[in-house]
Design a protein around this motif. Structure first.
Motif, PDB file in Angstrom:
ATOM      1  N   UNK A 183      -6.298 -20.171  21.364  1.00  0.00           N
ATOM      2  CA  UNK A 183      -5.366 -21.116  22.001  1.00  0.00           C
ATOM      3  C   UNK A 183      -5.526 -22.564  21.529  1.00  0.00           C
ATOM      4  N   UNK A 184      -6.735 -22.926  21.084  1.00  0.00           N
ATOM      5  CA  UNK A 184      -6.929 -24.287  20.578  1.00  0.00           C
ATOM      6  C   UNK A 184      -6.771 -24.369  19.054  1.00  0.00           C
ATOM      7  N   UNK A 185      -6.048 -23.381  18.486  1.00  0.00           N
ATOM      8  CA  UNK A 185      -5.619 -23.376  17.073  1.00  0.00           C
ATOM      9  C   UNK A 185      -6.759 -23.254  16.058  1.00  0.00           C
ATOM     10  N   UNK A 186      -7.815 -22.513  16.393  1.00  0.00           N
ATOM     11  CA  UNK A 186      -8.900 -22.244  15.461  1.00  0.00           C
ATOM     12  C   UNK A 186      -8.741 -20.815  14.960  1.00  0.00           C
ATOM     13  N   UNK A 187      -8.803 -20.633  13.649  1.00  0.00           N
ATOM     14  CA  UNK A 187      -8.683 -19.302  13.048  1.00  0.00           C
ATOM     15  C   UNK A 187     -10.058 -18.642  13.029  1.00  0.00           C
ATOM     16  N   UNK A 188     -10.163 -17.488  13.696  1.00  0.00           N
ATOM     17  CA  UNK A 188     -11.414 -16.736  13.700  1.00  0.00           C
ATOM     18  C   UNK A 188     -11.187 -15.394  13.027  1.00  0.00           C
ATOM     19  N   UNK A 189     -12.255 -14.831  12.492  1.00  0.00           N
ATOM     20  CA  UNK A 189     -12.159 -13.596  11.723  1.00  0.00           C
ATOM     21  C   UNK A 189     -12.946 -12.491  12.398  1.00  0.00           C
ATOM     22  N   UNK A 223     -16.980 -21.322  13.430  1.00  0.00           N
ATOM     23  CA  UNK A 223     -18.109 -21.951  12.765  1.00  0.00           C
ATOM     24  C   UNK A 223     -19.078 -20.976  12.127  1.00  0.00           C
ATOM     25  N   UNK A 224     -18.866 -19.676  12.324  1.00  0.00           N
ATOM     26  CA  UNK A 224     -19.739 -18.657  11.726  1.00  0.00           C
ATOM     27  C   UNK A 224     -18.952 -17.874  10.685  1.00  0.00           C
ATOM     28  N   UNK A 225     -19.654 -17.389   9.665  1.00  0.00           N
ATOM     29  CA  UNK A 225     -19.007 -16.572   8.648  1.00  0.00           C
ATOM     30  C   UNK A 225     -17.806 -17.286   8.062  1.00  0.00           C
ATOM     31  N   UNK A 226     -16.686 -16.574   7.980  1.00  0.00           N
ATOM     32  CA  UNK A 226     -15.470 -17.145   7.392  1.00  0.00           C
ATOM     33  C   UNK A 226     -14.526 -17.728   8.439  1.00  0.00           C
ATOM     34  N   UNK A 227     -14.953 -17.781   9.694  1.00  0.00           N
ATOM     35  CA  UNK A 227     -14.131 -18.380  10.748  1.00  0.00           C
ATOM     36  C   UNK A 227     -14.162 -19.900  10.633  1.00  0.00           C
ATOM     37  N   UNK A 228     -13.061 -20.526  11.018  1.00  0.00           N
ATOM     38  CA  UNK A 228     -12.971 -21.988  10.988  1.00  0.00           C
ATOM     39  C   UNK A 228     -13.683 -22.591  12.199  1.00  0.00           C
TER      40      UNK A 228
END
Length: 165
Positions: free
Chosen positions: A85-91, A144-149
């Motif tokens: 919801x806060x526009x962060x792309x997670x994988x 903030x971990x791996x390939x997540x923004x």
């Protein structure tokens, strides 16, 4: 004994008086220096507490190298990208059974990795669950971990988990 040695050398009273006059000053500066070092240490811990609690870049290359499930004998997986919801792309990885029918029938375990490394480091554990439980496994790399923004934080990780659900 100290008094006897100072008396032998001469001027014991003067030497003791001199030491006594300096003791408060030495104590004062010792307290000031130790207090300053404690304040400095607490400040450094406070400033870097997020990096200590969420060591996202440990071990080396954790932010740019994430192992694939296929490298652990789980060839059927989807590389999932979710926007919070806060526009962060997670994988994440959805590790599925061999067929669509098996995937639909099997339970899915949601696996959140610990506070260091990335989901690729936890694939051996996912492989055990996959084989022993016969389930699908959904793994998520927090912000903030791996390939997540993004940057890790307690509130952010809660948001990531709710987004994945």
């Amino acid at each position: 004994m100290l008094y006897a040695i100072l008396a032998y050398l001469g001027g014991a009273e003067e030497t003791l008086a001199s030491i006594a006059s300096w003791a408060p000053t030495i104590t004062y500066y010792t307290v000031v220096v130790v207090s300053g070092l404690v304040v400095l240490a607490v400040t450094v811990v406070w400033m870097f507490q997020r990096d200590m609690v969420y060591p996202a870049a440990f071990p080396a290359h954790s932010r740019d190298r994430v192992t694939l499930p296929s490298q652990f004998g789980m060839p059927h997986f989807d590389d999932i990208r979710l926007e919070t919801p806060d526009k962060v792309l997670i994988r994440g990885y959805l590790i599925k059974r061999a067929t669509d029918e098996e995937t639909r029938r099997a339970s899915t375990v949601m696996y959140f990795h610990a506070n260091a490394g990335n989901m690729g480091h936890r694939l051996p554990v996912a492989k055990l669950m996959y084989d022993m439980l016969g389930c699908n496994v959904f793994m998520l790399s927090y912000r903030g971990y791996g390939l997540s923004d993004g940057h890790p934080s307690e509130a952010g990780i809660k948001t990531d988990a709710l987004t994945a659900l």
